[in-house]
Design a protein around this motif. Sequence first.
Motif, short mmCIF file in Angstrom:
data_model
loop_
_atom_site.label_atom_id
_atom_site.label_comp_id
_atom_site.label_asym_id
_atom_site.label_seq_id
_atom_site.Cartn_x
_atom_site.Cartn_y
_atom_site.Cartn_z
N UNK A 1 -17.14 9.69 10.10
CA UNK A 1 -18.17 8.87 10.69
C UNK A 1 -17.60 8.11 11.89
N UNK A 2 -18.43 7.98 12.92
CA UNK A 2 -18.00 7.20 14.08
C UNK A 2 -17.94 5.74 13.71
N UNK A 3 -17.01 5.03 14.30
CA UNK A 3 -16.87 3.59 14.06
C UNK A 3 -17.69 2.85 15.12
N UNK A 4 -18.41 1.80 14.67
CA UNK A 4 -19.25 1.02 15.57
C UNK A 4 -18.81 -0.44 15.55
N UNK A 5 -18.80 -1.07 16.72
CA UNK A 5 -18.56 -2.50 16.83
C UNK A 5 -19.91 -3.14 17.15
N UNK A 6 -20.27 -4.19 16.43
CA UNK A 6 -21.55 -4.87 16.60
C UNK A 6 -21.33 -6.16 17.38
N UNK A 7 -22.10 -6.31 18.47
CA UNK A 7 -21.97 -7.48 19.33
C UNK A 7 -23.34 -8.10 19.56
N UNK A 8 -23.37 -9.41 19.59
CA UNK A 8 -24.62 -10.14 19.84
C UNK A 8 -24.40 -11.61 19.55
N UNK A 9 -25.41 -12.40 19.87
CA UNK A 9 -25.25 -13.84 19.68
C UNK A 9 -25.35 -14.22 18.20
N UNK A 10 -25.01 -15.45 17.90
CA UNK A 10 -25.03 -15.94 16.53
C UNK A 10 -26.42 -15.77 15.92
N UNK A 11 -26.43 -15.36 14.68
CA UNK A 11 -27.64 -15.22 13.87
C UNK A 11 -28.61 -14.14 14.37
N UNK A 12 -28.11 -13.15 15.11
CA UNK A 12 -28.99 -12.06 15.54
C UNK A 12 -29.04 -10.95 14.49
N UNK A 13 -28.19 -11.03 13.45
CA UNK A 13 -28.28 -10.06 12.36
C UNK A 13 -27.11 -9.09 12.26
N UNK A 14 -26.00 -9.38 12.90
CA UNK A 14 -24.84 -8.47 12.86
C UNK A 14 -24.28 -8.32 11.46
N UNK A 15 -24.04 -9.41 10.77
CA UNK A 15 -23.45 -9.35 9.43
C UNK A 15 -24.44 -8.76 8.42
N UNK A 64 -13.47 1.12 18.62
CA UNK A 64 -14.68 1.76 18.10
C UNK A 64 -15.06 2.98 18.95
N UNK A 65 -15.87 3.83 18.35
CA UNK A 65 -16.43 4.97 19.07
C UNK A 65 -17.75 4.61 19.74
N UNK A 66 -18.45 3.63 19.16
CA UNK A 66 -19.78 3.23 19.62
C UNK A 66 -19.83 1.71 19.67
N UNK A 133 -31.00 3.94 8.12
CA UNK A 133 -30.68 5.36 7.97
C UNK A 133 -30.54 6.06 9.31
N UNK A 134 -31.37 5.69 10.28
CA UNK A 134 -31.30 6.29 11.61
C UNK A 134 -29.97 5.96 12.29
N UNK A 135 -29.50 4.74 12.12
CA UNK A 135 -28.20 4.37 12.70
C UNK A 135 -27.09 5.16 12.01
N UNK A 136 -27.15 5.26 10.69
CA UNK A 136 -26.13 6.03 9.96
C UNK A 136 -26.13 7.49 10.41
N UNK A 137 -27.31 8.06 10.62
CA UNK A 137 -27.40 9.44 11.11
C UNK A 137 -26.77 9.56 12.49
N UNK A 138 -27.00 8.57 13.35
CA UNK A 138 -26.43 8.57 14.70
C UNK A 138 -24.90 8.53 14.63
#
Length: 151
Positions: A1-15, A64-66, A133-138
Amino acid sequence: MKKIVLMGRSECGKTTLTQALKGEKIHYHKTQYINHFDVVIDTPGEYAQTHHLGYALALYSYEADVVGLLLAANEPYSLFPPNITCMVNRDVIGIVTKIDAPDARPERAARWLRLSGCRRIFYVNSRTNEGVGEILEYLREDGDVMPWEEK
């Protein structure tokens, strides 16, 4: 699986999205530092919101890959400037979170992500797993077996 790094402001839903991608029970947890999991790198919002800490995000993008840029559907503005994705030599996707919020405007958030340079946009409600599921498929690579496919 590709590794993804999640970026965004506080409380946008990353965790919360990280927990959903990992199939964990959703519970609020304030991210204090960069959490490096098998296929997800969860970053604190302060890193995206503070100029000097932003350099750490640039470094972690190479792990990360993505790169996933997150915007909550009810955010009043975009943290990401126009055409920022050209600065990254990785796939960059846009992820609109909190699409179920009463004041959600998911198309506006998607438009801001497109202006930032994201060509692929995902709409997510991490609490109901809508869009997860769509993100996991990607992120899936040839030969990957997804948990729902295991026998």
